[in-house]
Design a protein around this motif. Structure first.
Motif, PDB file in Angstrom:
ATOM      1  N   VAL A  41       8.585  68.015  73.541  1.00  0.00           N
ATOM      2  CA  VAL A  41       7.955  68.548  72.334  1.00  0.00           C
ATOM      3  C   VAL A  41       7.236  67.431  71.576  1.00  0.00           C
ATOM      4  O   VAL A  41       6.103  67.593  71.134  1.00  0.00           O
ATOM      5  N   SER A  42       7.907  66.293  71.428  1.00  0.00           N
ATOM      6  CA  SER A  42       7.306  65.183  70.693  1.00  0.00           C
ATOM      7  C   SER A  42       5.996  64.745  71.335  1.00  0.00           C
ATOM      8  O   SER A  42       4.989  64.525  70.643  1.00  0.00           O
ATOM      9  N   TRP A  43       6.006  64.593  72.654  1.00  0.00           N
ATOM     10  CA  TRP A  43       4.810  64.100  73.348  1.00  0.00           C
ATOM     11  C   TRP A  43       3.654  65.089  73.207  1.00  0.00           C
ATOM     12  O   TRP A  43       2.510  64.690  72.972  1.00  0.00           O
ATOM     13  N   LYS A  44       3.950  66.370  73.307  1.00  0.00           N
ATOM     14  CA  LYS A  44       2.912  67.385  73.167  1.00  0.00           C
ATOM     15  C   LYS A  44       2.364  67.392  71.749  1.00  0.00           C
ATOM     16  O   LYS A  44       1.150  67.460  71.531  1.00  0.00           O
ATOM     17  N   LEU A  63      15.266  59.261  66.274  1.00  0.00           N
ATOM     18  CA  LEU A  63      14.802  60.635  66.426  1.00  0.00           C
ATOM     19  C   LEU A  63      15.456  61.567  65.411  1.00  0.00           C
ATOM     20  O   LEU A  63      14.800  62.413  64.804  1.00  0.00           O
ATOM     21  N   TYR A  64      16.762  61.432  65.220  1.00  0.00           N
ATOM     22  CA  TYR A  64      17.507  62.279  64.292  1.00  0.00           C
ATOM     23  C   TYR A  64      17.445  61.755  62.852  1.00  0.00           C
ATOM     24  O   TYR A  64      17.745  62.498  61.915  1.00  0.00           O
ATOM     25  N   GLY A  65      17.107  60.477  62.673  1.00  0.00           N
ATOM     26  CA  GLY A  65      17.366  59.821  61.396  1.00  0.00           C
ATOM     27  C   GLY A  65      16.194  59.613  60.469  1.00  0.00           C
ATOM     28  O   GLY A  65      16.395  59.352  59.277  1.00  0.00           O
ATOM     29  N   LEU A  66      14.957  59.698  60.966  1.00  0.00           N
ATOM     30  CA  LEU A  66      13.798  59.423  60.113  1.00  0.00           C
ATOM     31  C   LEU A  66      12.830  60.605  60.130  1.00  0.00           C
ATOM     32  O   LEU A  66      12.268  60.939  61.180  1.00  0.00           O
ATOM     33  N   MET A 214      14.565  72.817  71.319  1.00  0.00           N
ATOM     34  CA  MET A 214      13.235  72.248  71.081  1.00  0.00           C
ATOM     35  C   MET A 214      12.639  72.759  69.777  1.00  0.00           C
ATOM     36  O   MET A 214      11.824  72.076  69.158  1.00  0.00           O
ATOM     37  N   ALA A 215      13.047  73.968  69.356  1.00  0.00           N
ATOM     38  CA  ALA A 215      12.531  74.517  68.105  1.00  0.00           C
ATOM     39  C   ALA A 215      12.945  73.689  66.903  1.00  0.00           C
ATOM     40  O   ALA A 215      12.355  73.805  65.824  1.00  0.00           O
ATOM     41  N   LYS A 216      13.952  72.821  67.068  1.00  0.00           N
ATOM     42  CA  LYS A 216      14.402  71.974  65.970  1.00  0.00           C
ATOM     43  C   LYS A 216      13.547  70.720  65.799  1.00  0.00           C
ATOM     44  O   LYS A 216      13.735  69.951  64.862  1.00  0.00           O
ATOM     45  N   VAL A 217      12.608  70.484  66.717  1.00  0.00           N
ATOM     46  CA  VAL A 217      11.724  69.327  66.621  1.00  0.00           C
ATOM     47  C   VAL A 217      10.519  69.705  65.763  1.00  0.00           C
ATOM     48  O   VAL A 217       9.830  70.681  66.045  1.00  0.00           O
ATOM     49  N   THR A 218      10.267  68.944  64.699  1.00  0.00           N
ATOM     50  CA  THR A 218       9.166  69.260  63.798  1.00  0.00           C
ATOM     51  C   THR A 218       7.829  68.868  64.412  1.00  0.00           C
ATOM     52  O   THR A 218       7.769  68.244  65.475  1.00  0.00           O
ATOM     53  N   ASP A 219       6.757  69.206  63.709  1.00  0.00           N
ATOM     54  CA  ASP A 219       5.423  68.887  64.235  1.00  0.00           C
ATOM     55  C   ASP A 219       5.129  67.403  64.203  1.00  0.00           C
ATOM     56  O   ASP A 219       4.106  66.957  64.729  1.00  0.00           O
ATOM     57  N   ARG A 220       6.020  66.592  63.606  1.00  0.00           N
ATOM     58  CA  ARG A 220       5.862  65.142  63.625  1.00  0.00           C
ATOM     59  C   ARG A 220       6.971  64.452  64.427  1.00  0.00           C
ATOM     60  O   ARG A 220       7.229  63.278  64.239  1.00  0.00           O
ATOM     61  N   GLY A 221       7.640  65.209  65.311  1.00  0.00           N
ATOM     62  CA  GLY A 221       8.563  64.607  66.259  1.00  0.00           C
ATOM     63  C   GLY A 221       9.995  64.432  65.799  1.00  0.00           C
ATOM     64  O   GLY A 221      10.845  64.011  66.584  1.00  0.00           O
TER      65      GLY A 221
END
Length: 372
Positions: A41-44, A63-66, A214-221
């Motif tokens: 998801v992040s790479w896309k 990944l989880y922290g910022l 994957m739905a938990k990954v925001t549009d900024r990774g």
């Protein structure tokens, strides 16, 4: 007769041409590109986000922290025009990241990058990995499946990392030049293992679960993790102690970090990678659950490493943000497990880091803030 031959050739070639077209255009709409659900998801989304000028690098703690949204919002009021993306990867230590960056020209991915926030776990070793097959690198020797998966994925193959994970036995060595040559011209051949898996994989349920994560990954990774308020605290702590960290009660030697920042050390090389590309490197202490720091007896180790890194960064003119052990955080509500922050904890941590960057880092302000 000529028509018959032309038709026969068309019938023979059509499946291959179709397969090649599918591999080049739509394969990774259905299959994992990086063999890491969250990194997929992040790479896309990175490809869909132009103008990124601040990027976060590090392990799952990064990944989880910022949360990029918090950093942007917190620094915008201070005149900073940051467009932030979180490119943290689960399981990736500084050594794994160095290997990836040596195969990935970051300027091709983020041409406007000005600042690299390199998140470092302050209570862990920062070991180097051999950077070529000739120096002994072998995916099988990696600690976890997460690293092997990414390096051995289609993403790894596209960026020249696939060969690092191949068997080097004598009876296979002759195939390497052939594989490399065919892989350069044919996406279907280069990603044949992915195509084969896609054709054979019928695990729809597993795919649905992956989609939910994957739905938990925001549009900024950034990955929005849950917390430990639902009664799983004891289970999580015990799992870390007994399964994931069997060396729980054995702190590393106090002098372990001494060489990391010397000329040619792992942290020095990471800083040099970005500096030579005109990117400001700023190291950030990883947001680790303080209970883990205390339970492992690593608080003195943390403090010693923080002092080493701070002194080195000051001498070299390199940025460093040390938030210290997060003693004021709630060990259940602000953390997803005995190590990683929850979404709530990440927002708090991100705000602290953002304030430190905008108020205390001349390097950061000079790169992305107006009137600095």
């Amino acid at each position: 007769m000529r028509m018959h031959w032309a038709l026969a050739i068309l019938i023979i070639l059509a499946p291959s041409v179709t397969l090649e077209w599918f591999a080049r255009t739509h394969l990774f709409d259905f299959a994992s590109y990086t063999q890491s659900e969250k990194f997929d998801v992040s790479w896309k989304r990175l490809a869909e986000t132009p103008g990124v000028n601040v990027a976060i690098f590090g392990s799952s703690e990064a990944l989880y922290g910022l949360d990029p949204a918090v950093i942007e919002r917190s620094t915008r009021t201070l005149g900073c025009d940051a467009k932030v993306f979180n490119l943290g990867i689960e399981g990736f230590s500084t050594g794994h990241y160095e290997l990836l960056l040596n195969h990935l020209e970051i300027r091709d991915v983020m041409p406007e990058l000005k600042v690299a926030l390199i998140v470092v776990n302050m209570i862990e070793p920062q070991e180097s990995l051999p950077r070529t097959r000739q120096t002994g690198f072998d995916c099988k020797t990696m600690v976890g499946d997460l690293q092997r998966s990414v390096f051995g994925s289609a993403f790894g193959a596209d960026h020249g990392m696939g060969d690092l994970c191949k068997d080097d036995t004598a009876d296979q060595a002759w195939r390497r030049p052939v594989d490399t040559a065919l892989g350069r011209v044919s996406a279907a051949y280069r990603h044949r293992a992915v195509l084969r898996t896609l054709l054979l994989d019928q695990s729809a349920g597993r795919r649905e679960e992956a989609d939910r994560r994957m739905a938990k990954v925001t549009d900024r990774g950034f990955y929005q993790a849950g917390d430990m308020t639902g009664g799983n605290y004891g289970f999580t702590v015990n799992r870390w102690k007994t399964q994931i960290r069997p060396d729980w009660g054995t702190p590393p030697p106090m002098d372990l970090w001494n060489g990391y920042m010397q000329v040619g050390g792992i942290l020095d090389r990471l800083a040099a990678y970005f500096r030579v590309r005109g990117v400001v490197p700023i190291f950030v202490s990883a947001p680790t659950n303080p209970i883990m720091i205390n339970d492992t007896g690593r608080r003195p180790f943390y403090n010693n490493n923080a002092k080493l890194l701070s002194d080195w960064a000051q001498r070299q003119g390199i940025g460093y943000v040390d938030t210290g052990p997060l003693d004021g955080f709630d060990p259940k509500a602000d953390f997803e497990d005995h190590r990683h922050t929850s979404a709530q904890g990440a927002r708090k941590f991100s705000a602290i880091v953002a304030q430190s960057l905008a108020n205390g880092s001349e390097l950061y302000r000079g790169a992305v803030c107006r009137g600095a």
